[in-house]
Write an enzyme that holds these catalytic residues in place. Structure first.
Site, PDB file in Angstrom:
ATOM      1  N   LYS A 167      -7.390  -3.031 -33.762  1.00  8.62           N
ATOM      2  CA  LYS A 167      -8.803  -1.995 -32.722  1.00  8.62           C
ATOM      3  C   LYS A 167      -7.948  -0.723 -34.401  1.00  8.62           C
ATOM      4  O   LYS A 167      -8.452   0.235 -34.551  1.00  8.62           O
ATOM      5  CB  LYS A 167      -7.749  -1.858 -31.725  1.00  8.62           C
ATOM      6  CG  LYS A 167      -7.983  -2.837 -30.551  1.00  8.62           C
ATOM      7  CD  LYS A 167      -6.604  -2.426 -29.276  1.00  8.62           C
ATOM      8  CE  LYS A 167      -5.560  -2.449 -28.910  1.00  8.62           C
ATOM      9  NZ  LYS A 167      -4.968  -3.588 -29.244  1.00  8.62           N
ATOM     10  N   GLU A 193       2.117   4.574 -30.272  1.00 10.34           N
ATOM     11  CA  GLU A 193       2.088   3.453 -31.085  1.00 10.34           C
ATOM     12  C   GLU A 193       3.226   3.502 -31.977  1.00 10.34           C
ATOM     13  O   GLU A 193       4.024   4.401 -31.836  1.00 10.34           O
ATOM     14  CB  GLU A 193       0.253   3.632 -32.149  1.00 10.34           C
ATOM     15  CG  GLU A 193      -0.732   3.522 -31.286  1.00 10.34           C
ATOM     16  CD  GLU A 193      -0.531   1.518 -30.750  1.00 10.34           C
ATOM     17  OE1 GLU A 193      -1.030   1.719 -31.081  1.00 10.34           O
ATOM     18  OE2 GLU A 193      -0.582   1.621 -29.455  1.00 10.34           O
ATOM     19  N   ARG A 194       3.628   2.493 -32.636  1.00  7.14           N
ATOM     20  CA  ARG A 194       4.299   2.744 -33.546  1.00  7.14           C
ATOM     21  C   ARG A 194       3.978   3.376 -34.802  1.00  7.14           C
ATOM     22  O   ARG A 194       3.558   3.687 -35.290  1.00  7.14           O
ATOM     23  CB  ARG A 194       4.099   1.254 -34.962  1.00  7.14           C
ATOM     24  CG  ARG A 194       3.872   0.003 -34.193  1.00  7.14           C
ATOM     25  CD  ARG A 194       3.545  -1.323 -34.139  1.00  7.14           C
ATOM     26  NE  ARG A 194       3.934  -2.482 -33.459  1.00  7.14           N
ATOM     27  CZ  ARG A 194       2.184  -2.390 -33.044  1.00  7.14           C
ATOM     28  NH1 ARG A 194       1.151  -1.827 -34.014  1.00  7.14           N
ATOM     29  NH2 ARG A 194       1.627  -3.630 -32.342  1.00  7.14           N
TER      30      ARG A 194
HETATM   31  N1  LIG Z   1     -11.951  -6.032 -39.995  1.00  5.94           N
HETATM   32  C1  LIG Z   1     -10.360  -7.399 -40.423  1.00  5.94           C
HETATM   33  N2  LIG Z   1     -11.628  -7.833 -41.445  1.00  5.94           N
HETATM   34  C2  LIG Z   1      -9.949  -8.507 -42.039  1.00  5.94           C
HETATM   35  N3  LIG Z   1      -8.188  -8.099 -41.280  1.00  5.94           N
HETATM   36  C3  LIG Z   1      -7.938  -7.501 -40.415  1.00  5.94           C
HETATM   37  C4  LIG Z   1      -9.670  -7.305 -39.427  1.00  5.94           C
HETATM   38  N4  LIG Z   1      -9.767  -6.694 -38.217  1.00  5.94           N
HETATM   39  C5  LIG Z   1      -7.909  -6.710 -38.483  1.00  5.94           C
HETATM   40  N5  LIG Z   1      -7.925  -7.323 -39.170  1.00  5.94           N
HETATM   41  C6  LIG Z   1      -6.459  -7.925 -39.133  1.00  5.94           C
HETATM   42  O1  LIG Z   1      -5.602  -7.761 -38.079  1.00  5.94           O
HETATM   43  C7  LIG Z   1      -4.257  -7.280 -37.709  1.00  5.94           C
HETATM   44  C8  LIG Z   1      -4.906  -6.412 -36.614  1.00  5.94           C
HETATM   45  O2  LIG Z   1      -5.238  -5.358 -36.525  1.00  5.94           O
HETATM   46  P1  LIG Z   1      -4.804  -4.254 -36.258  1.00  5.94           P
HETATM   47  O3  LIG Z   1      -3.748  -3.632 -36.073  1.00  5.94           O
HETATM   48  O4  LIG Z   1      -5.421  -3.144 -36.634  1.00  5.94           O
HETATM   49  O5  LIG Z   1      -4.862  -5.045 -34.262  1.00  5.94           O
HETATM   50  P2  LIG Z   1      -4.504  -3.585 -33.049  1.00  5.94           P
HETATM   51  O6  LIG Z   1      -5.383  -4.191 -32.282  1.00  5.94           O
HETATM   52  O7  LIG Z   1      -4.599  -2.489 -33.775  1.00  5.94           O
HETATM   53  O8  LIG Z   1      -2.732  -4.533 -33.137  1.00  5.94           O
HETATM   54  P3  LIG Z   1      -2.333  -3.890 -32.066  1.00  5.94           P
HETATM   55  O9  LIG Z   1      -2.523  -3.670 -30.490  1.00  5.94           O
HETATM   56  O10 LIG Z   1      -1.156  -4.663 -31.860  1.00  5.94           O
HETATM   57  O11 LIG Z   1      -1.612  -2.272 -32.281  1.00  5.94           O
HETATM   58  C9  LIG Z   1      -4.623  -6.272 -39.359  1.00  5.94           C
HETATM   59  O12 LIG Z   1      -2.995  -6.300 -39.751  1.00  5.94           O
HETATM   60  C10 LIG Z   1      -5.897  -7.661 -39.942  1.00  5.94           C
HETATM   61  O13 LIG Z   1      -4.264  -8.317 -40.521  1.00  5.94           O
END
Ligand SMILES: Nc1ncnc2c1ncn2[C@@H]1O[C@H](COP(=O)(O)OP(=O)(O)OP(=O)(O)O)[C@@H](O)[C@H]1O
Length: 468
Positions: A167, A193-194
């Site tokens: 996300k 968030e963190r």
């Molecule tokens: N488009 C992308 N291309 C490559 N790697 C990705 C991509 N999107 C996410 N990732 C991988 O997934 C990991 C987690 O992504 P992100 O921090 O955006 O998740 P999140 O859904 O925001 O998590 P949370 O809910 O824990 O905050 C990233 O650090 C990366 O390694």
């Protein structure tokens, strides 16, 4: 990120009563007159101002309030003052480029904002007569979004997903795309968030050169529920100021709106309310609606919003997720299954939906190509079990072609992001919508049948002849 020392009040507050009880962030105040709900009250300790927000009238002379600062040091018998207004933030044209807390105080080490005005964070939504509908489609350069979940000026887009499905990465790619491809400013609300993520975002924005057009308001994980509950409204107040006073096109980004609901739930339990469905606060839908209804566009300027929504246990039927879903034009659902296959952005093309995916908004060609892609991917999903058990040989010729093309389309809709370039080692690409439509048309018609799946994975545009 810690809250710096509070600044002196702008209005001289008048004493309103005495602090009679303090339990963590909840304060019971005995008042000589009842202040209205949402009124900001304050206490002084060592020349610092501690703010409270009125949440409940207990009887004719006692109220329950939630602190907006840490509560250590506060004690029974302290004099409480009335600031005369709800929580207000200082607004000024030079707020862009700044990182602020919910009070509008700098967290970036810079000078305090030279306020030209103060705005209440509890502004009512504008009358509907002043609101204008959604505008033109905005290209983001992200293939799967532009094709299946179009982004529209004045629209509301939600990015739904469980922990770690991408996300925040997608939100940052949006900010990157929209700040480089389009005129306008962004307001980023970092809600619960963190702290590490907040710092990273700040540095990345500075490096990408988009900071001068961006205002960031943070209330992070370590702060009191009162702060996390109000940070979205504080950021929204700045977005409204930029729209109404400076007549800007504003991209309002919130990461993560689920934390706003979670903070509301904490506040609700602190106030002693009975929880409702799945333990959420009984006021869940009202709280979400009060915020969402303020995200409006007017004749003077537009607010387009993108909201990351954490989905607890990947359960899309969660009441908090549903309360948010109801307000959105476009829902981009990020799936763990897609992420597990290395398909990034991990958008689930079949679950994601948009009210704007119609012939009238997008034109017949875009609509038909999008439908064609969804039909191929949906048929592939239906046949997946059969393929696993019996192999591709048992499929009819038509289904065989559909599956081959669907697998290539699935890979074509992946894309290297600018945001992840530093850890994937692949430079980000932005693909114009015209190229995405042409390439998808080529896949559907069989013109790209000669390409291997590898040729389609993590590429930009395929140039009409299948050469990236
Ligand atoms: N488009 C992308 N291309 C490559 N790697 C990705 C991509 N999107 C996410 N990732 C991988 O997934 C990991 C987690 O992504 P992100 O921090 O955006 O998740 P999140 O859904 O925001 O998590 P949370 O809910 O824990 O905050 C990233 O650090 C990366 O390694």
């Amino acid at each position: 990120m810690s809250i710096p020392a509070a600044t002196e009040p702008t209005l001289s507050p008048v004493p309103i009563g005495t602090l009679t009880e303090i339990h963590g962030p909840v304060a019971i105040i005995s008042c000589n007159r009842l202040p209205p709900l949402h009124q900001a009250l304050c206490a002084y300790l060592d020349h610092e101002r501690y703010l409270f927000e009125v949440h409940q009238h207990l009887d004719d002379h006692r109220i329950r309030a939630i602190t907006l600062h840490r509560s250590s040091g506060l004690s029974r018998g302290m004099t409480i003052y009335d600031t005369g207004t709800p929580l207000q933030v200082p607004v000024a044209p030079n707020c862009l480029g700044r990182l602020l807390n919910i009070f509008g105080e700098p967290l970036d080490g810079g000078a305090p904002l030279l306020a030209s005005d103060f705005r209440s964070v509890h502004n009512p939504p504008l009358p509907l007569s002043e609101a204008v509908g959604i505008g033109d489609v905005i290209e983001t350069g992200i293939k799967v979004i532009d094709l299946l979940c179009p982004f529209v000026k004045g629209g509301k887009t939600g990015l739904f997903g469980g922990a770690g499905v991408g996300k925040t990465v997608l939100i940052m790619e949006f900010i990157h795309a929209l700040s480089t491809l389009h005129q306008g400013v962004s307001v980023f609300a970092g809600v619960g968030e963190r702290i590490r993520e907040g710092h990273e975002l700040w540095h990345e924005m500075r490096q990408a050169g988009v900071l001068p057009q961006t205002l960031m308001v943070f209330g992070q994980m370590d702060e009191s529920p009162g702060v996390r509950f109000r940070v979205g409204l504080s950021a929204l107040t700045y977005a409204e100021y930029l729209r109404d006073t400076l007549h800007k096109e504003v991209l309002f980004v919130m990461d993560n709106i689920f934390r706003f609901i979670q903070a509301g739930s904490e506040v609700s339990s602190l106030l002693g309310r009975m929880p409702a469905t799945v333990g959420y606060q009984p006021t869940l839908t009202t709280e979400v609606a009060e915020m969402q209804d303020r995200i409006l566009s007017t004749g003077h300027g537009a607010i387009t919003s993108v909201q990351a929504v954490y989905v607890p246990a990947d359960d899309m039927t969660d009441p908090a997720v549903n309360a948010i879903l109801n307000h959105l034009d476009t829902s981009v659902i990020l799936s763990r299954a897609q992420a597990g296959k290395g398909i990034y952005p991990a958008v689930d093309p079949l679950q994601s939906s948009s009210k704007l995916l119609d012939r009238h908004t997008l034109g017949a060609r875009h609509y038909e190509i999008a439908e064609g892609v969804r039909e191929h991917l949906s048929r592939y999903q239906e046949l997946e079990d059969i393929i696993t058990m019996l192999g591709m040989e048992e499929l009819s010729d038509a289904d065989h072609n559909t599956v081959i093309r669907a697998r290539k389309l699935q890979r074509y809709l992946t894309q290297p992001f600018w945001t992840t370039a530093s850890h994937t080692g692949i430079t980000g690409t932005s693909v114009p919508l015209a190229d995405t439509l042409r390439d998808c048309e080529c896949f559907l018609s069989g013109k790209y049948d000669h390409l291997s799946e590898e040729d389609c994975y993590m590429r930009g545009s395929l140039g009409g002849d299948g050469v990236a």
